[in-house]
Design an enzyme around this catalytic site. Structure first.
Site, PDB file in Angstrom:
ATOM      1  N   CYS A   1       0.673  -1.390   0.251  1.00 22.79           N
ATOM      2  CA  CYS A   1      -0.143  -0.080  -0.063  1.00 22.79           C
ATOM      3  C   CYS A   1       0.720   1.153   0.484  1.00 22.79           C
ATOM      4  CB  CYS A   1      -0.646  -0.335   1.278  1.00 22.79           C
ATOM      5  SG  CYS A   1      -1.955  -1.306   1.152  1.00 22.79           S
TER       6      CYS A   1
ATOM      7  N   ASN B   1     -10.021  -0.872   1.006  1.00 30.48           N
ATOM      8  CA  ASN B   1      -8.655  -0.723   0.524  1.00 30.48           C
ATOM      9  C   ASN B   1      -7.985  -1.038  -0.665  1.00 30.48           C
ATOM     10  OD1 ASN B   1      -5.765  -1.060   0.513  1.00 30.48           O
ATOM     11  ND2 ASN B   1      -5.793  -1.339   2.758  1.00 30.48           N
TER      12      ASN B   1
ATOM     13  N   HIS C   1      -3.278   6.679   2.947  1.00 35.08           N
ATOM     14  CA  HIS C   1      -3.789   5.484   3.033  1.00 35.08           C
ATOM     15  C   HIS C   1      -5.033   5.508   3.327  1.00 35.08           C
ATOM     16  CE1 HIS C   1      -3.794   1.419   1.427  1.00 35.08           C
ATOM     17  NE2 HIS C   1      -2.925   0.983   2.306  1.00 35.08           N
TER      18      HIS C   1
HETATM   19  N1  ACO Z   1     -17.456  -9.105  11.563  1.00 30.85           N
HETATM   20  C1  ACO Z   1     -18.148  -8.894  12.447  1.00 30.85           C
HETATM   21  N2  ACO Z   1     -17.013  -8.955  14.123  1.00 30.85           N
HETATM   22  C2  ACO Z   1     -15.802  -9.215  13.378  1.00 30.85           C
HETATM   23  C3  ACO Z   1     -14.989  -9.115  12.392  1.00 30.85           C
HETATM   24  C4  ACO Z   1     -16.041  -8.630  11.473  1.00 30.85           C
HETATM   25  N3  ACO Z   1     -15.184  -8.991   9.942  1.00 30.85           N
HETATM   26  N4  ACO Z   1     -14.267  -8.844  12.568  1.00 30.85           N
HETATM   27  C5  ACO Z   1     -13.689  -9.336  13.226  1.00 30.85           C
HETATM   28  N5  ACO Z   1     -15.563  -9.613  14.365  1.00 30.85           N
HETATM   29  C6  ACO Z   1     -15.066  -9.179  15.941  1.00 30.85           C
HETATM   30  C7  ACO Z   1     -14.437  -9.789  16.844  1.00 30.85           C
HETATM   31  O1  ACO Z   1     -14.665 -11.648  16.887  1.00 30.85           O
HETATM   32  C8  ACO Z   1     -14.301  -9.516  18.186  1.00 30.85           C
HETATM   33  O2  ACO Z   1     -15.341 -10.166  18.522  1.00 30.85           O
HETATM   34  P1  ACO Z   1     -15.244 -10.117  20.260  1.00 30.85           P
HETATM   35  O3  ACO Z   1     -15.200  -8.556  21.111  1.00 30.85           O
HETATM   36  O4  ACO Z   1     -17.477 -10.765  20.866  1.00 30.85           O
HETATM   37  O5  ACO Z   1     -14.792 -10.844  20.407  1.00 30.85           O
HETATM   38  C9  ACO Z   1     -15.236  -7.810  18.500  1.00 30.85           C
HETATM   39  O6  ACO Z   1     -15.179  -7.489  16.662  1.00 30.85           O
HETATM   40  C10 ACO Z   1     -12.897  -7.542  17.957  1.00 30.85           C
HETATM   41  O7  ACO Z   1     -12.819  -7.956  16.807  1.00 30.85           O
HETATM   42  P2  ACO Z   1     -11.166  -7.452  16.558  1.00 30.85           P
HETATM   43  O8  ACO Z   1     -10.016  -8.348  15.830  1.00 30.85           O
HETATM   44  O9  ACO Z   1     -10.616  -6.922  17.208  1.00 30.85           O
HETATM   45  O10 ACO Z   1     -11.645  -6.559  15.817  1.00 30.85           O
HETATM   46  P3  ACO Z   1     -11.109  -4.845  15.305  1.00 30.85           P
HETATM   47  O11 ACO Z   1     -11.370  -3.441  15.826  1.00 30.85           O
HETATM   48  O12 ACO Z   1      -9.225  -5.284  14.883  1.00 30.85           O
HETATM   49  O13 ACO Z   1     -11.102  -4.884  13.529  1.00 30.85           O
HETATM   50  C11 ACO Z   1     -10.192  -4.773  11.341  1.00 30.85           C
HETATM   51  C12 ACO Z   1     -10.789  -5.104  12.049  1.00 30.85           C
HETATM   52  C13 ACO Z   1     -11.085  -3.928  10.972  1.00 30.85           C
HETATM   53  C14 ACO Z   1      -9.221  -5.783  10.263  1.00 30.85           C
HETATM   54  C15 ACO Z   1      -8.985  -3.811  11.946  1.00 30.85           C
HETATM   55  O14 ACO Z   1      -8.003  -5.062  13.243  1.00 30.85           O
HETATM   56  C16 ACO Z   1      -7.865  -3.511  10.734  1.00 30.85           C
HETATM   57  O15 ACO Z   1      -8.219  -2.334  10.024  1.00 30.85           O
HETATM   58  N6  ACO Z   1      -6.430  -3.646  10.919  1.00 30.85           N
HETATM   59  C17 ACO Z   1      -5.933  -2.270  10.362  1.00 30.85           C
HETATM   60  C18 ACO Z   1      -5.676  -3.610   9.059  1.00 30.85           C
HETATM   61  C19 ACO Z   1      -5.087  -3.322   7.561  1.00 30.85           C
HETATM   62  O16 ACO Z   1      -5.448  -2.147   7.745  1.00 30.85           O
HETATM   63  N7  ACO Z   1      -5.007  -3.397   6.516  1.00 30.85           N
HETATM   64  C20 ACO Z   1      -4.395  -2.938   5.227  1.00 30.85           C
HETATM   65  C21 ACO Z   1      -2.850  -2.578   5.467  1.00 30.85           C
HETATM   66  S1  ACO Z   1      -2.034  -2.258   3.605  1.00 30.85           S
HETATM   67  C22 ACO Z   1      -1.404  -3.440   2.798  1.00 30.85           C
HETATM   68  O17 ACO Z   1      -0.639  -3.719   2.495  1.00 30.85           O
HETATM   69  C23 ACO Z   1      -2.800  -4.659   2.519  1.00 30.85           C
END
Ligand code: ACO
Length: 310
Positions: free
Chosen positions: A109, A264, A234
């Site tokens: 990215c 993204n 980004h």
């Molecule tokens: N839908 C519904 N519920 C979900 C989902 C989903 N897609 N994903 C996780 N949950 C639930 C989990 O089970 C958890 O439930 P619990 O509290 O009952 O245990 C809760 O939601 C929180 O889960 P987390 O994993 O802590 O979710 P988080 O807030 O971290 O969000 C996400 C996840 C959106 C992936 C976030 O971590 C994120 O955006 N990370 C960065 C990713 C990113 O930017 N990647 C690109 C990099 S750039 C590149 O090179 C491509």
């Protein structure tokens, strides 16, 4: 001095819209959670990297008004080339009818900003006009039944024409490129495989590296946060952007945002958001524009532009 000024921008998206509601059918997720935790409502999928790159590149060439015969180099940032061999840049160069050198850059990215900084360096050693494209077709390496990645990743392309100018000050006032290969395991795809991500770890590191990188670039440019007119981050997750902007003392109104509609798109993310912001009249000549991103690698990159083109 010789400096490269952006004189044209262009974007391309595939036609197929994938909404959060659509994802509810394939993955264990829901619209409310996705909007709340990422800011994304829909994304576009189904593109090929070469096809999207050609469309965005052609628009950027048209907007700049440059004769394609005058383009001396094509830099294509992508982490999803059409084939392992050859570089997709060569395919795009041929389809655009360019007669120049061409190479791919893979910094995930951060790729477009890596490409733009490299292109700016090439201008200083004598290359006059460079087409820089950022394009990814992440849908090809995303498992849309796996909610962790399905909700984020999509396809798109953005392009910029960099043209040489003689000026007293550089058009790119500061830049920062970084990488920490020790974190390679938190976001990767094996050859022929799909993306695997430790979302929380990426999130935590992303905020830190965006803030550090933006600060380094502002320092090199001799610019303070309040002087920056527009930040083009980004488009990964609205909460990452909010957190980084907050730590940098930059109000969210200064951020260019389109992730709600496109998700993204990796290498395409920053040039597409920049293109939209310029088309919306958010950038005036002389404005300071800060590009800042991060990606798999982990990599990060930022650049401070003095806006004089497009
Ligand atoms: N839908 C519904 N519920 C979900 C989902 C989903 N897609 N994903 C996780 N949950 C639930 C989990 O089970 C958890 O439930 P619990 O509290 O009952 O245990 C809760 O939601 C929180 O889960 P987390 O994993 O802590 O979710 P988080 O807030 O971290 O969000 C996400 C996840 C959106 C992936 C976030 O971590 C994120 O955006 N990370 C960065 C990713 C990113 O930017 N990647 C690109 C990099 S750039 C590149 O090179 C491509």
């Amino acid at each position: 001095m010789r400096t490269g000024v952006i004189t044209g921008l262009g974007s391309a998206l595939p036609e197929q819209v994938l909404t959060n509601k659509d994802l509810e059918l394939s993955a264990n997720t829901n619209d409310e959670w996705i909007v709340d935790r990422t800011g994304i409502r829909e994304r576009r999928i189904g593109g090929m990297t070469s096809t999207l790159s050609v469309e965005a590149g052609r628009k950027a060439l048209d907007q700049s008004g440059i004769d394609p015969a005058e383009i001396d180099l094509l830099v294509l940032a992508t982490t999803t080339p059409d084939q392992m061999v050859p570089a997709t840049a060569s395919v795009v160069q041929h389809q655009l009818g360019l007669n120049c050198g061409a190479f791919d850059v893979n910094a995930a990215c951060s790729g477009f900003t890596y490409g733009l900084v490299a292109a700016q360096g090439m201008v200083t050693i004598g290359v006059n006009n460079i087409l820089v494209i950022g394009c990814d077709s992440l849908s090809r390496i995303t498992d849309y039944t796996e909610r962790n990645t399905a909700i984020l990743f999509a396809d798109g392309a953005g392009a910029a024409v960099l043209q040489v100018q003689e000026a007293d000050t550089p058009a790119m006032l500061g830049w920062d490129l970084g990488s920490d290969g020790a974190a390679a395991g938190i976001l990767y795809a094996e050859i022929g495989g799909k993306l695997v991500m430790e979302g929380r770890e990426v999130f935590r590191r992303a905020v830190r590296v965006m803030v550090d990188s933006a600060r380094k670039t502002m320092e090199m440019a001799g610019v303070t946060a309040d002087e920056v007119a527009l930040v083009v981050p980004h488009q990964a997750n609205i909460r990452i952007i909010e957190s980084a902007m907050n730590k940098l003392d930059l109000p969210m109104e200064k951020a260019a945002l389109n992730l709600a509609r496109v998700g993204n798109t990796s290498s395409a993310s920053i040039p597409m958001a920049l293109d939209e912001a310029v088309a919306d009249g958010r950038v005036k000549p002389g404005d300071l524009v800060l590009l800042v991103g991060f990606g798999a690698g982990m990599t990060w990159a930022s650049a401070m532009l003095r806006w004089d083109g497009a």
